[in-house]
Scaffold this active site. Structure first.
Site, PDB file in Angstrom:
ATOM      1  N   SER A 143       3.932  -4.796   8.838  1.00 41.40           N
ATOM      2  CA  SER A 143       4.999  -4.245   8.004  1.00 41.40           C
ATOM      3  C   SER A 143       6.339  -4.714   8.581  1.00 41.40           C
ATOM      4  CB  SER A 143       4.940  -2.715   8.008  1.00 41.40           C
ATOM      5  OG  SER A 143       5.588  -2.177   9.145  1.00 41.40           O
ATOM      6  N   TYR A 156       3.841   3.203  15.817  1.00 38.96           N
ATOM      7  CA  TYR A 156       3.664   2.407  14.607  1.00 38.96           C
ATOM      8  C   TYR A 156       4.364   1.050  14.746  1.00 38.96           C
ATOM      9  CZ  TYR A 156       3.612   1.220   9.631  1.00 38.96           C
ATOM     10  OH  TYR A 156       3.415   0.597   8.426  1.00 38.96           O
TER      11      TYR A 156
END
Length: 181
Positions: A143, A156
């Site tokens: 991402s 993350y």
């Protein structure tokens, strides 16, 4: 269903919802036989039903990406069911966010296991089957967090950055054997 993936076999982790679900359905529309994966069996069966309703071929296999033995079982199930593995999409992630000073080690380790270690293990156990079949493709979902940090997202962001370089490394190491990553 005939298309660009006719005759191919795909695993999509985290395919009970979101990007993974959409990818599993599209792979089937393109002709792949798909193994749907996630921890939520009811949602997995819904994805399989949709694929089958559209004329595709799919099976659901539960596996928690935090457990190596379950990852190995997912790969073994796929090869036993369809005889090969051509496409592997490492898409699953689960974890808690927060700044490093507020995050306990267990939460950090869990995020790393499900996000980064699972992708490594999927490659470790999946690549030999791809090589034996003459090649394959691996998709590792990252991402923007892999390049740009954001507040309260330390595990993350670290996982997504690590996945980018894992994909690069796999491409370099296994490209000569017909594996794209």
């Amino acid at each position: 269903m005939a298309g660009r993936l006719q005759g191919k076999v795909a695993i999509v982790t985290g395919s009970t919802s979101g990007i993974g679900r959409a990818t599993a359905i599209q792979f089937a529309r393109e002709g792949a036989r798909v193994v749907v994966n996630g921890r939520r069996g009811e949602l997995g069966q819904q994805v399989v039903a949709q694929i089958r309703d559209e004329g595709g071929v799919a099976e659901y296999h539960p596996a928690d990406m935090a457990h190596s033995d379950q990852i190995q079982a997912l790969i073994a199930f796929t090869v036993a069911t369809y005889g090969r593995l051509d496409l592997l999409m490492s898409n699953a992630y689960s974890g808690r966010g927060g700044p490093v000073t507020e995050l306990d080690e267990e939460a950090w380790d869990y995020g790393m296991d499900v996000g980064l270690k699972a992708a490594y293990l999927l490659c470790k156990y999946g690549i030999p089957h791809m090589v034996a079949g003459g090649g394959g493709s691996i998709i590792i979902t990252s991402s923007p967090h892999g390049m740009l940090a954001a507040g309260r997202a330390s595990p993350y962001a670290v996982v997504k950055a690590g996945l980018i370089n894992l994909a690069r490394q796999v491409a370099i190491d296994y490209g000569p054997q017909g594996i794209r990553c």
